[in-house]
Design an enzyme around this catalytic site. Sequence first.
Site, PDB file in Angstrom:
ATOM      1  N   GLU A   1       0.828  -1.222   0.000  1.00  0.00           N
ATOM      2  CA  GLU A   1       0.000   0.000   0.000  1.00  0.00           C
ATOM      3  C   GLU A   1       0.853   1.259   0.000  1.00  0.00           C
ATOM      4  O   GLU A   1       0.498   2.265  -0.602  1.00  0.00           O
ATOM      5  CB  GLU A   1      -0.975  -0.039   1.183  1.00  0.00           C
ATOM      6  CG  GLU A   1      -2.069  -1.078   0.964  1.00  0.00           C
ATOM      7  CD  GLU A   1      -2.938  -1.290   2.189  1.00  0.00           C
ATOM      8  OE1 GLU A   1      -2.393  -1.557   3.290  1.00  0.00           O
ATOM      9  OE2 GLU A   1      -4.168  -1.208   2.049  1.00  0.00           O
TER      10      GLU A   1
ATOM     11  N   GLU B   1      -3.837  -9.456   3.919  1.00  0.00           N
ATOM     12  CA  GLU B   1      -4.544  -9.120   5.152  1.00  0.00           C
ATOM     13  C   GLU B   1      -5.685 -10.073   5.492  1.00  0.00           C
ATOM     14  O   GLU B   1      -5.920 -10.381   6.657  1.00  0.00           O
ATOM     15  CB  GLU B   1      -5.104  -7.690   5.068  1.00  0.00           C
ATOM     16  CG  GLU B   1      -4.060  -6.599   5.120  1.00  0.00           C
ATOM     17  CD  GLU B   1      -3.503  -6.228   3.755  1.00  0.00           C
ATOM     18  OE1 GLU B   1      -3.624  -7.026   2.816  1.00  0.00           O
ATOM     19  OE2 GLU B   1      -2.924  -5.129   3.656  1.00  0.00           O
TER      20      GLU B   1
END
Length: 697
Positions: free
Chosen positions: A104, A124
Site C-alpha cells: 500500500e 490481510e
Amino acid sequence: MSDAIQYEKHGDIAILAANNPPVNALGKAVRDGLLEGIARAEQDGVKAVLIYGEGRTYFAGADIKEFGKTPLEPYLPDVCTRIESSPLIVVSAMHGTALGGGLEIALGSHYRIAVPSARMGLPEVLIGVMPGAGGTQRLPRLIGAEKSIEVITSGRQIGAKEALELGIIDRIAEGNPRQIGLAYARELIDQGAPRRAVSEMPGPEPIDFDAAYEATLQKGRGQISPATAVRGVQAAAELPFDEGMKRERELFTYLMNTDQRAGLIHAFFSERAVGKLPELEGVEPRPLSAIGVIGGGTMGAGIATAALLNGLSVTMLEMSPEAAEAAKGRISGNLSGALKRGKISQAEFEEMTEKALSLTTSYDDLGQVDLVIEAVFEEMSVKKEVFTKLDAVCKPGAVLATNTSYLNVDEIAAVTSRPEDVIGLHFFSPAHVMKLLEVVVADKTAPDVVATGFALGKQLKKISVRAGVCDGFIGNRILATYRTAADHMILDGATPFQIDEALEEFGFAMGPYAVSDLAGLDIGWAVRKSKRAEGLHPKARDVEFADRLCEQGHFGQKTGKGYYDYAAGPRSRVPNPDVPGLIEAERAAKGITPHEFTKEEIVRRYMAAMVNEAAKVVGEGIARRPLDVDMTLLFGYGFPRYHGGPLKWADLQGLPELLADIKRYAEEDDYFWQPAPLLEQLVAEGRTFDDLNKEAA
Ligand code: T1G
C-alpha cells in the site's frame, strides 16, 4: 528523525531507506520516519524521493504486533496519502516481500520498480482483516475490480513478473533496490515525468459485486474477511476516492474487532512460536543428511517422499525386493504429483528416485544413516524387534525414531542400549502433505535428539509440536475424546448427519462422521474391540451402532458405504438410510429416550469435550503450552484456522461459561465429563490459556 527510516540526500533525489529488521514492518517509528522524510525532502529542494527497504525486504506490512492495541498515529492510510500528495516524484523500489501495508505504501508512490525476485501482495484477509491503507481503493484503479478481488481475497503472493503484467509495478530491473530505484528516479527526472497519483485515476468498472461477495463468502467456509474485502473494492467502483477510503476504514475497523481476527493473529504468531522451546535454546541438533525409513507402506513412503523433496537421501528398507519396489512405486507416485504441479523438474524427479533413494532388505545398509524412522505395523512386538535390530546396526549417535501414533515410546526405547537416542516422530497421513509433526519426547530422550527432531521437521517444512508420552500423545488423545462426545450425542438423540452439518458450519472442512468414512470405519472398530477386551470402566458409555455398520462390511469410502453412501462419488455423499435404524435399535436396547439437539448445542458439547481434554493435556505437561495444542489441531485435524485453535476459541468464548457447561454435562455423566483441573484453576484465578502462553514465552 526516527532511525527506522534513514534519510539521505543524493543529488536531486532524497532517499528514505527503511531499517526496521527483521521485515521492515510499518511500526509507529517507521510511519513517523516516512512522514518526516517526505517533509524534509520537500524542504530540501530535491526533485524525487526514493523509498526502499534495507535488509531482507521492502515493508512486509503493518506491524501485526500492534493489532488489538489502541491504534497509534500516524495511521498508515494517512501516511500513504501523504506520500502520494507530495509534489515530488515518489519512487518505491521493492525486493523481498512487499506485503499488505507495504504494498500500500508502494501504491501510494507514483512509480514502482522491483527486482526480479520480489514478491508482493495484500494478505490481510489471511490474518482476519483486509487492506486498510488504501489497497482496496488504489489496486482496482490499476488492475480493475475482478483481478483486485482475486488478489485481495486470496491473499496470495504475486511474483514481480506477474505484477508487471498486471500493471501493479512499472518496471523490473536487476540489482539491489537502492541502485535500481536511484536509476529509475534519475530517468524519470530526466524525462520530466509527471507525478502519477493512483487515487486520481478513474475508479474501476463495476462488476456484479453481490455475486462476487456471495461466492467469496461461500468459499471462505465461515471466514468473513475475504467477503468483507469485496465490499471495499465495490466502494472503489461506486464512490469518489476519499469516500471509498472512509468506507474501507469502516470495513477494516469492523474486521479488526472480530474474534476471527484474534484467532488468525493467534495462529500467525503461534505457528512461529511452537517450534521455539526454552529447553532447546543453545542445543545443537545432530547432523542430518541421510536417513533410513523402515516400512514402505503409505506412511513410510510418505515420509520418504517428504525427505526426498527436501534434500535428504533416503535408504528405504522393506521385507523383500518386491515390497521394496512397491514402496519405490508409491514414492514415485507421490513425487510425480509434485512433478505435475511443477513443484519439481523432471531432472529433480530422476535425481530423487534414482540417486537420492536407495532400496534395501538388509539392516546392515542402515549403518551410516544419521536418523532412522520406522513406519512398520502398529504392534509393540514388531516395533521392539525393529529397534533391537537398529540398536545393533546403526552408528553411534544415530537417532532412532518411531512413527507410532499411540504406542509407548518409553517401552520401545527400553529395548535398546541407547534410549537417549530414541524419539517419536509422529507424521500425519499423507506424510508428504500434512504439515503437523508431533515430536514425542520419551523419558530418556537426549535434548540434542529432541533438537534433531525439530531440525528434521524444519527441513521437511513441517509445523513441529513437542509432545509427551501418553495414549495418543496430543492430537489423537484429544480427538478420541471429542469423537466420543459426538457418539454420545447420537445415542442421546442427534444424527451423524446433523453433527457433521453443525461442525461444517462451525468451519471444519468435514464433520467427524464424514472424516471417519474417509479414514475407514474399521480403524475405530478395531480400537473399540481392543478397549472392550481390556475391559471398559463400568461408567463408560459403550457405543455400538458403528460396529453394526462394520459387521455389514461398510467401512466408509473404501467400501462405498458407511455413514454415507458414496455410490455417486466421494464428493456427493448421501446419508446412508440404514444408519438411523441402527441407532434407534441401540437406543432401544439401552433404554435411552432420545431428545432433539440444536446445532448450537452440538457445537457447544463437541468443543467443550475438546477444550476439556486439551486442558488436561496441557495440565499434565503432555503439551508444553496451550498454543501447542492449538497448532496440533490446526495442522493435523482441520480445525478452522480463523478460530485460532480450541484453546484460543475457549478464551474468546469465556472460560467460566465453558466450565459451567462442563459441570452441567457432568450432572448427566460424571465419568466422561470430569472438569480439567487446569480449567478449574484458570477460572478460579480469572486467567486465560493465553496468559499461560505469555508466561511460557
Ligand atoms: N508484523 C510484525 N512482525 C512480523 C510481521 C509483521 N507484519 N511479519 C513477520 N513478522 C515477524 C515474525 O513474527 C517473525 O518474528 C519474523 O518477523 C520473521 O518472520 C493496513 C493492516 C514477511 C513473508 O501479513 O507473511 O499490513 O518469530 O518467520 O518465513 O493493510 O513473515 O522472528 O520473532 O515469517 O521469512 C500484512 C506477514 C500485515 C505479512 C516473512 N502483512 N508476514 O516470512 O519469516 S496487515 C503480512 C509474513 C497490514 C494494512 C494491514 C512473513 C514474511 P520472530 P517469518 P519468513
